[in-house]
Design a protein around this motif. Structure first.
Motif, PDB file in Angstrom:
ATOM      1  N   GLN A   1      34.615  82.371  20.028  1.00  0.00           N
ATOM      2  CA  GLN A   1      34.100  82.053  21.355  1.00  0.00           C
ATOM      3  C   GLN A   1      33.880  83.348  22.145  1.00  0.00           C
ATOM      4  N   VAL A   2      32.784  83.390  22.893  1.00  0.00           N
ATOM      5  CA  VAL A   2      32.518  84.433  23.867  1.00  0.00           C
ATOM      6  C   VAL A   2      32.304  83.739  25.205  1.00  0.00           C
ATOM      7  N   SER A   3      32.930  84.248  26.280  1.00  0.00           N
ATOM      8  CA  SER A   3      32.827  83.583  27.577  1.00  0.00           C
ATOM      9  C   SER A   3      32.669  84.609  28.693  1.00  0.00           C
ATOM     10  N   TYR A   4      32.154  84.116  29.821  1.00  0.00           N
ATOM     11  CA  TYR A   4      32.035  84.968  31.007  1.00  0.00           C
ATOM     12  C   TYR A   4      32.315  84.132  32.243  1.00  0.00           C
ATOM     13  N   ASP A   5      33.242  84.615  33.078  1.00  0.00           N
ATOM     14  CA  ASP A   5      33.590  83.938  34.329  1.00  0.00           C
ATOM     15  C   ASP A   5      32.792  84.561  35.470  1.00  0.00           C
ATOM     16  N   PHE A   6      31.836  83.798  36.015  1.00  0.00           N
ATOM     17  CA  PHE A   6      31.078  84.288  37.167  1.00  0.00           C
ATOM     18  C   PHE A   6      31.986  84.427  38.392  1.00  0.00           C
ATOM     19  N   ASN A   7      32.901  83.483  38.530  1.00  0.00           N
ATOM     20  CA  ASN A   7      33.932  83.490  39.566  1.00  0.00           C
ATOM     21  C   ASN A   7      35.051  82.587  39.065  1.00  0.00           C
ATOM     22  N   PRO A   8      36.131  82.390  39.813  1.00  0.00           N
ATOM     23  CA  PRO A   8      37.231  81.561  39.301  1.00  0.00           C
ATOM     24  C   PRO A   8      36.838  80.130  38.950  1.00  0.00           C
ATOM     25  N   SER A   9      35.694  79.649  39.445  1.00  0.00           N
ATOM     26  CA  SER A   9      35.304  78.261  39.200  1.00  0.00           C
ATOM     27  C   SER A   9      34.270  78.098  38.088  1.00  0.00           C
TER      28      SER A   9
ATOM     29  N   LEU B   1      30.710  80.438  31.798  1.00  0.00           N
ATOM     30  CA  LEU B   1      29.706  80.278  30.748  1.00  0.00           C
ATOM     31  C   LEU B   1      30.359  80.638  29.425  1.00  0.00           C
ATOM     32  N   TYR B   2      30.165  79.814  28.407  1.00  0.00           N
ATOM     33  CA  TYR B   2      30.772  80.118  27.120  1.00  0.00           C
ATOM     34  C   TYR B   2      29.851  79.715  25.972  1.00  0.00           C
ATOM     35  N   GLY B   3      30.055  80.353  24.864  1.00  0.00           N
ATOM     36  CA  GLY B   3      29.414  79.972  23.616  1.00  0.00           C
ATOM     37  C   GLY B   3      30.456  80.037  22.522  1.00  0.00           C
ATOM     38  N   GLU B   4      30.543  79.005  21.707  1.00  0.00           N
ATOM     39  CA  GLU B   4      31.518  79.009  20.629  1.00  0.00           C
ATOM     40  C   GLU B   4      30.966  78.294  19.409  1.00  0.00           C
ATOM     41  N   GLY B   5      31.529  78.610  18.277  1.00  0.00           N
ATOM     42  CA  GLY B   5      31.060  78.005  17.045  1.00  0.00           C
ATOM     43  C   GLY B   5      32.152  77.965  16.001  1.00  0.00           C
ATOM     44  N   GLU B   6      31.864  77.235  14.935  1.00  0.00           N
ATOM     45  CA  GLU B   6      32.809  77.078  13.842  1.00  0.00           C
ATOM     46  C   GLU B   6      32.058  77.158  12.528  1.00  0.00           C
ATOM     47  N   LEU B   7      32.567  77.950  11.612  1.00  0.00           N
ATOM     48  CA  LEU B   7      31.954  78.159  10.304  1.00  0.00           C
ATOM     49  C   LEU B   7      32.890  77.644   9.228  1.00  0.00           C
ATOM     50  N   GLY B   8      32.440  76.640   8.461  1.00  0.00           N
ATOM     51  CA  GLY B   8      33.243  76.116   7.372  1.00  0.00           C
ATOM     52  C   GLY B   8      33.276  77.088   6.214  1.00  0.00           C
ATOM     53  N   LEU B   9      34.457  77.271   5.627  1.00  0.00           N
ATOM     54  CA  LEU B   9      34.630  78.208   4.516  1.00  0.00           C
ATOM     55  C   LEU B   9      34.726  77.446   3.206  1.00  0.00           C
ATOM     56  N   GLY B  10      33.713  77.565   2.374  1.00  0.00           N
ATOM     57  CA  GLY B  10      33.731  76.924   1.064  1.00  0.00           C
ATOM     58  C   GLY B  10      33.637  75.413   1.143  1.00  0.00           C
ATOM     59  N   ARG B  11      33.940  74.772   0.035  1.00  0.00           N
ATOM     60  CA  ARG B  11      33.938  73.316  -0.044  1.00  0.00           C
ATOM     61  C   ARG B  11      35.362  72.787  -0.026  1.00  0.00           C
ATOM     62  N   LEU B  12      35.491  71.513   0.379  1.00  0.00           N
ATOM     63  CA  LEU B  12      36.809  70.896   0.513  1.00  0.00           C
ATOM     64  C   LEU B  12      37.059  69.908  -0.612  1.00  0.00           C
ATOM     65  N   ASP B  13      38.336  69.681  -0.901  1.00  0.00           N
ATOM     66  CA  ASP B  13      38.723  68.710  -1.925  1.00  0.00           C
ATOM     67  C   ASP B  13      38.846  67.293  -1.366  1.00  0.00           C
ATOM     68  N   TYR B  14      38.934  67.179  -0.023  1.00  0.00           N
ATOM     69  CA  TYR B  14      39.082  65.870   0.625  1.00  0.00           C
ATOM     70  C   TYR B  14      38.136  65.794   1.808  1.00  0.00           C
ATOM     71  N   PRO B  15      37.667  64.599   2.209  1.00  0.00           N
ATOM     72  CA  PRO B  15      38.024  63.289   1.638  1.00  0.00           C
ATOM     73  C   PRO B  15      37.314  62.954   0.330  1.00  0.00           C
TER      74      PRO B  15
ATOM     75  N   ASP C   1      45.736  76.280  20.359  1.00  0.00           N
ATOM     76  CA  ASP C   1      44.708  75.405  20.933  1.00  0.00           C
ATOM     77  C   ASP C   1      44.008  76.159  22.067  1.00  0.00           C
ATOM     78  N   VAL C   2      43.078  77.042  21.719  1.00  0.00           N
ATOM     79  CA  VAL C   2      42.514  77.969  22.693  1.00  0.00           C
ATOM     80  C   VAL C   2      41.012  77.813  22.902  1.00  0.00           C
ATOM     81  N   PHE C   3      40.339  76.970  22.115  1.00  0.00           N
ATOM     82  CA  PHE C   3      38.900  76.791  22.230  1.00  0.00           C
ATOM     83  C   PHE C   3      38.575  75.517  23.012  1.00  0.00           C
ATOM     84  N   GLU C   4      37.335  75.413  23.475  1.00  0.00           N
ATOM     85  CA  GLU C   4      36.920  74.197  24.170  1.00  0.00           C
ATOM     86  C   GLU C   4      36.842  73.019  23.206  1.00  0.00           C
ATOM     87  N   ASP C   5      36.146  73.204  22.077  1.00  0.00           N
ATOM     88  CA  ASP C   5      35.975  72.116  21.110  1.00  0.00           C
ATOM     89  C   ASP C   5      36.212  72.548  19.673  1.00  0.00           C
ATOM     90  N   ALA C   6      36.055  73.822  19.367  1.00  0.00           N
ATOM     91  CA  ALA C   6      36.210  74.303  17.999  1.00  0.00           C
ATOM     92  C   ALA C   6      37.682  74.449  17.641  1.00  0.00           C
TER      93      ALA C   6
END
Length: 359
Positions: A316-324, A327-341, A143-148
């Motif tokens: 995800q690619v991120s950059y810490d301007f300081n400890p507080s 800035l980050y950018g992240e994404g998710e790419l679906g692979l193929g089609r799914l059998d469910y739902p 569990d290492v991403f913000e939302d992806a």
């Protein structure tokens, strides 16, 4: 939410000032706790701290309603408190809440954590309320991403941070042990029955989870960690019946500090279904001293090995301007089609760019 790693133990200790490892497990070691401000301290051992973060993010598909992209705001606020009862025993309390933009999630505060109980120093921490189940101790390795990511297994099925739990954690040397008991709770989640091809609401009558990890901290294996977990839930009104889940995970490195890699395997079975659901997740990345970091991930979950429920790549690619400020950018790419739902379900890619200020 980020994984609990040894790197965050000292951060959470600064909030509570007590039993760093076991307390951090129960709170999933939220990174923003590292910036907690102590607002009250008494010589009798009473402490109160506040922490949180404010985020603005652009999403190509905004949350919940999947409408076209835009900028959303999101805020978290947390409090942590402890006070001495007798020598070696403290009362503890922890709460964290989140609110998103009014147009995206109605501007309502949602509870992430809310529990209170006892810290017995070297004998562990026992708390009651809403938090991660013991299963997260191993599941959280990836569990290492913000939302992806983090859905190549079924840990989030019952809402991740579950309400109405009794939670215990103990850290001894490199070992960390955790157990949780789920009391009766209706509407904890929804499940797609693979054999009957229908959605079901999950009302839990009783549940139990247990997990253990070991972290090597010296020698050739320094940075290596191993985790194992098991949970069982009695789904009172679900025709799918009781649910069992087993997981095992390995990681190497420290998240946010140089190299970090992790992989986990899970196997889940509902009593009335003919087959198991099996999931794999793997992540790997590096955080440089200059503040730049990157992370890549893969996830797959399938019913009876050959019918996909989830299949994706995340990054995800991120950059810490300081400890507080981050800035980050992240994404998710679906692979193929799914059998469910639905058979041959088309997957959609998504991405977001965010700026987070932690305090």
């Amino acid at each position: 939410m980020k994984i609990f790693t040894p790197a965050y133990r000292s951060a959470f200790s600064a909030v509570f000032g007590i039993a760093a490892a076991s307390a951090a497990v129960l709170a999933a070691a939220v990174p923003e706790a590292a910036f907690a401000a102590q607002v009250y301290h008494n010589e009798d051992g009473t402490d109160l701290s506040v922490f949180g973060r404010v985020e603005a993010r652009y999403m190509n598909k905004t949350s919940r309603n999947e409408r076209k992209g835009g900028i959303e705001g999101r805020t978290r606020l947390g409090v942590a408190a402890s006070s001495k009862i007798v020598s070696g025993v403290k009362a503890v309390a922890f709460g964290e809440w989140e609110v998103a933009s009014a147009t995206s999630q109605n501007g309502k505060w949602n509870t992430r954590y809310a529990y209170t109980g006892f810290d017995f120093s070297q004998y562990g921490t026992l708390v009651f309320g809403q938090g991660e189940s013991a299963r997260y101790l191993a599941a959280g390795f990836t569990d290492v991403f913000e939302d992806a990511g983090f859905h190549g297994q079924n840990y989030p099925m019952l809402g991740e941070r579950q309400e109405g739990q009794v939670m215990y954690a103990l850290a001894v040397g490199g070992y960390t042990l955790s157990a949780s008991l789920q009391t009766p709770n209706r509407g904890m989640g929804r499940y797609f029955d693979h054999d009957r091809q229908v959605w079901q609401d999950l009302d839990v009558n009783l549940g139990f989870a247990a997990a253990g990890t070991y972290n090597w901290t010296d020698g050739l294996l320094d940075g290596l960690a191993f985790g194992i977990s098991y949970d069982w839930y009695d789904n009172e009104h679900s025709v799918s019946g009781d649910r069992h889940d087993f997981g095992v995970a390995f990681s190497y490195g420290h998240l946010g500090d140089g190299l970090y890699t992790a992989v986990q395997y899970s196997r889940e079975k509902f009593k009335s279904e003919k087959h198991h659901s099996t999931g794999w997740e793997a992540v790997g990345g590096y955080a440089f001293e200059c503040g730049l970091g990157f992370m890549l991930g893969f996830g797959y979950e399938g019913y009876h090995f050959d019918r996909a429920e989830n299949s994706y790549l995340a990054g995800q690619v991120s950059y810490d301007f300081n400890p507080s400020l981050k800035l980050y950018g992240e994404g998710e790419l679906g692979l193929g089609r799914l059998d469910y739902p639905q058979p041959e379900t088309k997957q959609h890619s998504r991405y977001e760019i965010g700026l987070i200020y932690s305090f």
